[in-house]
Design a protein around this motif. Structure first.
Motif, PDB file in Angstrom:
ATOM      1  N   UNK A   1       0.822  -1.206   0.000  1.00 55.10           N
ATOM      2  CA  UNK A   1       0.000   0.000   0.000  1.00 55.10           C
ATOM      3  C   UNK A   1       0.859   1.260   0.000  1.00 55.10           C
ATOM      4  N   UNK A   2       1.937   1.281   0.772  1.00 54.88           N
ATOM      5  CA  UNK A   2       2.801   2.463   0.832  1.00 54.88           C
ATOM      6  C   UNK A   2       3.479   2.712  -0.514  1.00 54.88           C
ATOM      7  N   UNK A   3       4.023   1.665  -1.140  1.00 58.34           N
ATOM      8  CA  UNK A   3       4.724   1.827  -2.418  1.00 58.34           C
ATOM      9  C   UNK A   3       3.761   2.250  -3.512  1.00 58.34           C
ATOM     10  N   UNK A   4       2.562   1.654  -3.515  1.00 58.28           N
ATOM     11  CA  UNK A   4       1.576   2.016  -4.533  1.00 58.28           C
ATOM     12  C   UNK A   4       1.098   3.464  -4.359  1.00 58.28           C
ATOM     13  N   UNK A   5       0.836   3.872  -3.147  1.00 55.38           N
ATOM     14  CA  UNK A   5       0.403   5.256  -2.908  1.00 55.38           C
ATOM     15  C   UNK A   5       1.501   6.253  -3.281  1.00 55.38           C
ATOM     16  N   UNK A   6       2.746   5.897  -2.997  1.00 56.55           N
ATOM     17  CA  UNK A   6       3.851   6.789  -3.368  1.00 56.55           C
ATOM     18  C   UNK A   6       3.922   6.955  -4.879  1.00 56.55           C
ATOM     19  N   UNK A   7       3.713   5.877  -5.601  1.00 56.77           N
ATOM     20  CA  UNK A   7       3.770   5.964  -7.074  1.00 56.77           C
ATOM     21  C   UNK A   7       2.625   6.822  -7.612  1.00 56.77           C
ATOM     22  N   UNK A   8       1.443   6.688  -7.036  1.00 54.22           N
ATOM     23  CA  UNK A   8       0.307   7.504  -7.480  1.00 54.22           C
ATOM     24  C   UNK A   8       0.553   8.980  -7.196  1.00 54.22           C
TER      25      UNK A   8
ATOM     26  N   UNK B   1      10.155   6.211  -7.012  1.00 53.00           N
ATOM     27  CA  UNK B   1      10.528   5.110  -6.110  1.00 53.00           C
ATOM     28  C   UNK B   1      10.647   5.644  -4.693  1.00 53.00           C
ATOM     29  N   UNK B   2      10.676   4.694  -3.754  1.00 48.00           N
ATOM     30  CA  UNK B   2      10.756   5.058  -2.340  1.00 48.00           C
ATOM     31  C   UNK B   2      11.779   4.140  -1.682  1.00 48.00           C
TER      32      UNK B   2
END
Length: 352
Positions: free
Chosen positions: A269-276, A287-288
């Protein structure tokens, strides 16, 4: 006003029906409760038990059976130690039935006399040795150094009681050496571990079946049973300890695995939200950093405790998650590992 009162009465009756029949849905506007089928579908399903639960069940059954067998063994030891020596004492009666050859004589009278004298000597020798061995085993009131009686002492006693000669006593010893039957009399030499082959090598005589009183037999039976019970008890304690440890480990492993899956969901969820947010120009990079994700999900005081869960979650993502790619980038002058969301945003939006 009458219309409003009728409307309130109808509403209260409908509410009562809903409370009485919660599985029925209302037909108007979605104001009813969830249908029963939906409730059943939303109810959590029980997970099937794993191999660990099956092993735990079989171990518990085995330990209960072992406890029952332990009780039976304890009772059996008492019975055997109490009555086990009785049949040995009855072996004396068979002495009169043992075949003995008459030395250098074949007439019936010689054989009968020789047999009577030899059986009398053996019978008295057996009784004397068994009594002495019993006294030695049951408190040793005569302060004997060993239950193996010197051959000279045994010879003097037997000759005084039976009135036989030394030759008859030696003949009885010869008969014991040449007999292949268990007479309950052991012939020992100076080296107690070496067998004797002649009368001259005999140093002491020992009874194989000590005569002990009822109290002594009971006391020895209790001591033997308690000793064996102690060993079995510690064995069972060890097995129970192993079972408790395994159950604890299985529970911890299950909790750790569940925590790992929860951590995986949070990371995704964190990686997907960062990409959005990067697509909406709210983030500088697509990227994060992996450590940045860890620091945002786990508070500082829990990072040491959650280290194993975090490492397992990272390994799980590396080997089982295709939507997240691990990369190495130089950020702020330092090389660091990062995660990048690789699924197109329109797919993730439609799925959402």
């Amino acid at each position: 006003s009458a219309g409003k009162e009728a409307e309130r009465d109808a509403s209260s009756r409908a509410g009562g029906l809903i409370r009485r029949f919660p599985w029925r849905a209302a037909s108007d506007g979605g104001h009813g409760v969830t249908p029963r089928t939906a409730l059943l579908r939303s109810a959590p399903r029980q997970q099937p038990e794993g191999k660990a639960k099956g092993l735990e069940y079989y171990l518990s059954q085995f330990l209960c059976l072992a406890s029952l067998v332990l009780l039976l063994i304890f009772l059996g030891i008492l019975v055997v130690k109490m009555v086990g020596s009785g049949w040995l004492d009855r072996r004396e009666e068979s002495f009169n039935l043992l075949p003995v050859d008459c030395d250098k004589s074949t007439d019936d009278f010689c054989q009968s006399k020789h047999k009577d004298v030899t059986m009398a000597v053996l019978h008295e020798l057996y009784n004397y040795l068994s009594v002495q061995a019993g006294n030695f085993e049951c408190g040793n009131p005569e302060n004997l150094k060993s239950k193996c009686i010197w051959v000279s002492e045994a010879k003097d006693h037997v000759l005084n009681v039976t009135g036989s000669s030394s030759q008859k006593f030696e003949a009885a010893l010869h008969w014991i050496l040449n007999s292949n039957k268990d007479l309950g009399i052991r012939l020992k030499g100076r080296d107690l571990s070496e067998p004797v082959s002649s009368v001259e090598e005999i140093f002491c005589l020992e009874s194989a079946h000590p005569q002990m009183g009822l109290g002594c037999r009971f006391r020895r039976a209790v001591v033997t049973a308690i000793t064996n019970l102690f060993l079995f008890f510690w064995s069972l304690i060890t097995l129970w300890g192993i079972l408790i440890f395994l159950r604890y480990r299985w529970r911890k492993m299950a909790e750790e695995e569940q925590a790992m899956y929860e951590m995986v969901k949070k990371i995704i969820a964190v990686v997907q939200d960062h990409y959005k947010e990067w697509e909406r120009n709210l983030e500088r990079y697509p990227y994060v950093g992996i450590l940045h994700v860890r620091d945002s999900l786990i508070p500082p005081q829990s990072r040491k405790k959650m280290k194993r869960v975090w490492d397992r979650a990272v390994d799980f993502l590396d080997s089982n998650e295709s939507r997240i790619q691990k990369e190495s980038h130089r950020v702020a002058g330092e090389d660091m590992l990062v995660w990048r969301w690789t699924q197109p945003s329109y797919l993730s939006d439609s799925e959402h």
